[in-house]
Design a protein around this motif. Sequence first.
Motif, mmCIF file in Angstrom:
data_model
loop_
_atom_site.group_PDB
_atom_site.id
_atom_site.type_symbol
_atom_site.label_atom_id
_atom_site.label_comp_id
_atom_site.label_asym_id
_atom_site.label_seq_id
_atom_site.Cartn_x
_atom_site.Cartn_y
_atom_site.Cartn_z
ATOM 1 N N ALA A 1 12.385 29.916 -61.197
ATOM 2 C CA ALA A 1 11.082 30.016 -60.258
ATOM 3 C C ALA A 1 12.359 30.020 -58.427
ATOM 4 O O ALA A 1 10.959 30.203 -57.785
ATOM 5 C CB ALA A 1 10.660 28.078 -60.676
ATOM 6 N N GLU A 2 12.740 29.512 -58.913
ATOM 7 C CA GLU A 2 13.826 29.724 -57.555
ATOM 8 C C GLU A 2 13.829 30.981 -56.880
ATOM 9 O O GLU A 2 13.648 31.662 -55.658
ATOM 10 C CB GLU A 2 14.988 29.048 -57.839
ATOM 11 C CG GLU A 2 14.878 27.337 -57.825
ATOM 12 C CD GLU A 2 16.665 26.688 -57.429
ATOM 13 O OE1 GLU A 2 17.003 27.908 -57.576
ATOM 14 O OE2 GLU A 2 15.989 25.746 -57.957
ATOM 15 N N GLU A 3 13.909 32.544 -58.304
ATOM 16 C CA GLU A 3 13.498 33.426 -58.043
ATOM 17 C C GLU A 3 12.788 34.367 -57.934
ATOM 18 O O GLU A 3 12.156 35.031 -57.643
ATOM 19 C CB GLU A 3 14.375 33.841 -58.290
ATOM 20 C CG GLU A 3 16.108 33.980 -59.130
ATOM 21 C CD GLU A 3 17.010 34.423 -57.600
ATOM 22 O OE1 GLU A 3 16.348 35.594 -57.398
ATOM 23 O OE2 GLU A 3 17.379 33.427 -57.138
ATOM 24 N N GLY A 4 11.236 32.790 -57.831
ATOM 25 C CA GLY A 4 9.763 33.798 -57.577
ATOM 26 C C GLY A 4 9.334 34.699 -59.049
ATOM 27 O O GLY A 4 8.813 36.127 -59.083
ATOM 28 N N LEU A 5 10.195 34.465 -59.891
ATOM 29 C CA LEU A 5 9.770 35.232 -61.193
ATOM 30 C C LEU A 5 9.256 34.663 -62.876
ATOM 31 O O LEU A 5 9.309 35.005 -63.195
ATOM 32 C CB LEU A 5 11.505 35.470 -61.936
ATOM 33 C CG LEU A 5 12.652 36.512 -61.215
ATOM 34 C CD1 LEU A 5 13.556 36.296 -62.123
ATOM 35 C CD2 LEU A 5 12.260 37.537 -61.354
ATOM 36 N N LEU A 6 8.348 33.544 -62.346
ATOM 37 C CA LEU A 6 7.857 32.911 -62.852
ATOM 38 C C LEU A 6 6.245 33.206 -62.326
ATOM 39 O O LEU A 6 5.661 32.278 -62.859
ATOM 40 C CB LEU A 6 8.089 31.712 -63.394
ATOM 41 C CG LEU A 6 9.571 31.912 -64.336
ATOM 42 C CD1 LEU A 6 9.676 30.391 -65.055
ATOM 43 C CD2 LEU A 6 9.314 32.316 -65.761
ATOM 44 N N ALA A 7 6.288 33.640 -61.434
ATOM 45 C CA ALA A 7 4.836 33.373 -61.015
ATOM 46 C C ALA A 7 3.547 34.109 -61.232
ATOM 47 O O ALA A 7 2.525 33.626 -61.368
ATOM 48 C CB ALA A 7 4.926 34.404 -59.670
ATOM 49 N N GLY A 8 4.099 34.996 -62.434
ATOM 50 C CA GLY A 8 2.959 35.618 -63.084
ATOM 51 C C GLY A 8 2.512 35.314 -64.141
ATOM 52 O O GLY A 8 1.301 35.017 -64.885
#
Length: 240
Positions: free
Chosen positions: A59-66
């Motif tokens: 989540a910190e890397e923005g990989l779970l936004a979708g």
Amino acid sequence: MSEWEPAANVTRPGSDTDGKLVIVGIGPGLPAHLTRAAREAIQEADAVYAARLYQEFLAEEGLLAGPEVVESKRREKRAQARETFDRVRSDETVVHVSGGDPTVYGKSDLLVGLAETEANGEIPVEVVPGVTAALGGAAVLGAPLSNDFCTVSLSTQRREQAEIDEKLAAAASAGFVIVLYNAWRSLPEALSVIREHRSGSVPVALLEDVGRGEQGRNADGETVAISRLAAAGETLDPQT
């Protein structure tokens, strides 16, 4: 699977589903160790199954936004695998996140085995490799694995302690550098077996939360303790 066999009935072209199961290794530490293929697989998934700690990192890397995010739970791993197969049969792409490399004491064994034996129809499976903990630890220490080495898990989940001791003795007698996984289970006993076949001056290192800096399961984050085999039982605490 107690003995390895090719997964002949898992991945085949011409499956009657557009979905697939992707088992992704995210490396030994923080998402900086993710491969490009692993990043893309997570971002393109319809659903991602991951332990809470891995969710925080991703989540910190923005990989779970979708994708939809589901917490992996050890006690529910078989039920979650069957749930995954149903989703794949419904044309979803489902990612299961594994620490390190999924084929090295990771999720691949269980998921591939169940896909072969319990799935309702053919399940396309893709494995995205990652950096296993042994390699992450070696990078911290310098070059301990530059010659022959082996890995041994101390987990007794699928085998007796006698089998583990036999493997440790064989590896120590042959002069391998030995990487122990699941070392908190019976580290003092394992070191005792190795001492019977190796010099007490052999260096021993215990590493936790490799590549995670101040983050991870322990309050101290990444820790490294180095000793000699003769004194390792006194200076290395398998619970730290």
